[in-house]
Design a protein around this motif. Structure first.
Motif, PDB file in Angstrom:
ATOM      1  N   GLY A  14       1.499  -1.051   0.516  1.00 38.35           N
ATOM      2  CA  GLY A  14       0.450   0.128   0.024  1.00 38.35           C
ATOM      3  C   GLY A  14       0.752   1.284  -0.111  1.00 38.35           C
ATOM      4  O   GLY A  14       0.347   2.717  -0.096  1.00 38.35           O
ATOM      5  N   GLY A  15       2.195   1.516   0.120  1.00 36.16           N
ATOM      6  CA  GLY A  15       3.123   1.967   0.294  1.00 36.16           C
ATOM      7  C   GLY A  15       3.109   3.360  -1.165  1.00 36.16           C
ATOM      8  O   GLY A  15       2.804   2.863  -2.405  1.00 36.16           O
ATOM      9  N   GLN A  16       3.448   4.146  -0.858  1.00 37.12           N
ATOM     10  CA  GLN A  16       3.354   4.948  -2.483  1.00 37.12           C
ATOM     11  C   GLN A  16       5.060   4.970  -3.375  1.00 37.12           C
ATOM     12  O   GLN A  16       5.363   5.305  -4.434  1.00 37.12           O
ATOM     13  CB  GLN A  16       3.865   6.589  -2.162  1.00 37.12           C
ATOM     14  N   ASP A  24       3.798   2.044  -8.673  1.00 43.24           N
ATOM     15  CA  ASP A  24       3.478   0.671  -7.260  1.00 43.24           C
ATOM     16  C   ASP A  24       4.545  -0.295  -7.323  1.00 43.24           C
ATOM     17  O   ASP A  24       4.453  -1.435  -8.489  1.00 43.24           O
ATOM     18  CB  ASP A  24       2.704   0.523  -8.342  1.00 43.24           C
ATOM     19  N   ASN A  55      -3.245   0.455  -1.858  1.00 43.08           N
ATOM     20  CA  ASN A  55      -3.793   1.384  -2.196  1.00 43.08           C
ATOM     21  C   ASN A  55      -4.125   2.291  -3.777  1.00 43.08           C
ATOM     22  O   ASN A  55      -4.779   3.111  -4.251  1.00 43.08           O
ATOM     23  CB  ASN A  55      -3.415   2.572  -1.339  1.00 43.08           C
ATOM     24  N   ASP A  71      -6.434   0.596   2.758  1.00 47.23           N
ATOM     25  CA  ASP A  71      -5.722   1.204   4.442  1.00 47.23           C
ATOM     26  C   ASP A  71      -7.487   1.274   4.321  1.00 47.23           C
ATOM     27  O   ASP A  71      -7.605   2.461   3.934  1.00 47.23           O
ATOM     28  CB  ASP A  71      -4.773   2.137   3.783  1.00 47.23           C
ATOM     29  N   TYR A  76      -1.631   7.286   2.897  1.00 43.09           N
ATOM     30  CA  TYR A  76      -0.487   6.324   2.605  1.00 43.09           C
ATOM     31  C   TYR A  76      -0.094   6.649   4.278  1.00 43.09           C
ATOM     32  O   TYR A  76       1.227   7.369   4.641  1.00 43.09           O
ATOM     33  CB  TYR A  76       0.733   7.307   1.943  1.00 43.09           C
TER      34      TYR A  76
END
Length: 201
Positions: A14-16, A24, A55, A71, A76
């Motif tokens: 789910g991170g940036q 991604d 995300n 999330d 984030y």
């Protein structure tokens, strides 16, 4: 021992991906396949259900999970929010968490964490030198406590673990097994290393 049907696996994606230019990260190719595909192999067939916390790119991640979950709160907010989201979404007493960017995880990851947890609420993987807090087995009953910690502004995984009975489970595989890839250079180095000395599947 915890039976397989009492385990939910969670891949954190789910991170940036900021240090990789905002990509991604779980979908970045590694040795010919997306990173998430390598991580999935460590959990598939060893847990009752497999979740991916993402995300974005939900359709792409759906190929690697029984369910894709976002999330619980937007913005984030980091891996602790992803862990909370998994604890809340799981239908089992235990959640086994791994990041999407660790393609060389030990083949016996699930077995060793389950065997090592004993009476504790959290088992955290170690490589003999350092801990890897994002690779852990966590009792899902801790979801409410984590919700309270997040509401208080906590974002450090190790500080939240310290609130509970936790144990360290060391693996003989060495630090490379837990290498998480944050840059293209790190990815290329690990690809070369694994090409020369493949890991057990």
């Amino acid at each position: 021992m915890i039976p397989q049907h009492d385990l939910t696996g969670l891949i954190l994606a789910g991170g940036q991906g900021r240090r990789m230019g905002g990509v991604d990260k779980g979908l970045v190719p590694f040795a010919g396949r997306p990173l998430v595909a390598h991580v999935r192999e460590r959990l598939a067939g060893r847990v009752g259900e497999l979740l991916v916390n993402a995300n974005r790119s939900h359709d792409a991640y759906a190929a690697y999970a029984d369910r894709v979950i976002e999330d619980a709160e937007g913005g984030y907010q980091g891996p602790l929010m992803g862990i909370y989201s998994g604890l809340r979404a799981a239908h089992t007493p235990w959640l086994l968490v791994v990041p999407c960017d660790t393609p060389a995880l030990p083949a016996d990851l699930v077995t060793r964490l389950v065997a090592g947890i004993g009476d504790a609420d959290i088992a955290v993987a170690g490589d003999g030198e350092r801990l890897h807090p994002v690779v852990a087995l966590i009792r899902t009953a801790l979801a409410d406590d984590l919700a309270a910690a997040l509401a208080e502004g906590e974002r450090k995984i190790d500080r939240w673990y310290a609130r509970h009975a936790w144990v360290r489970v060391d693996f003989a595989a060495g630090p490379a097994a837990f290498a998480n890839l944050n840059t293209d250079d790190e990815k290329r180095r690990l690809e070369r290393a694994l090409a020369e000395e493949p890991i057990d599947r």
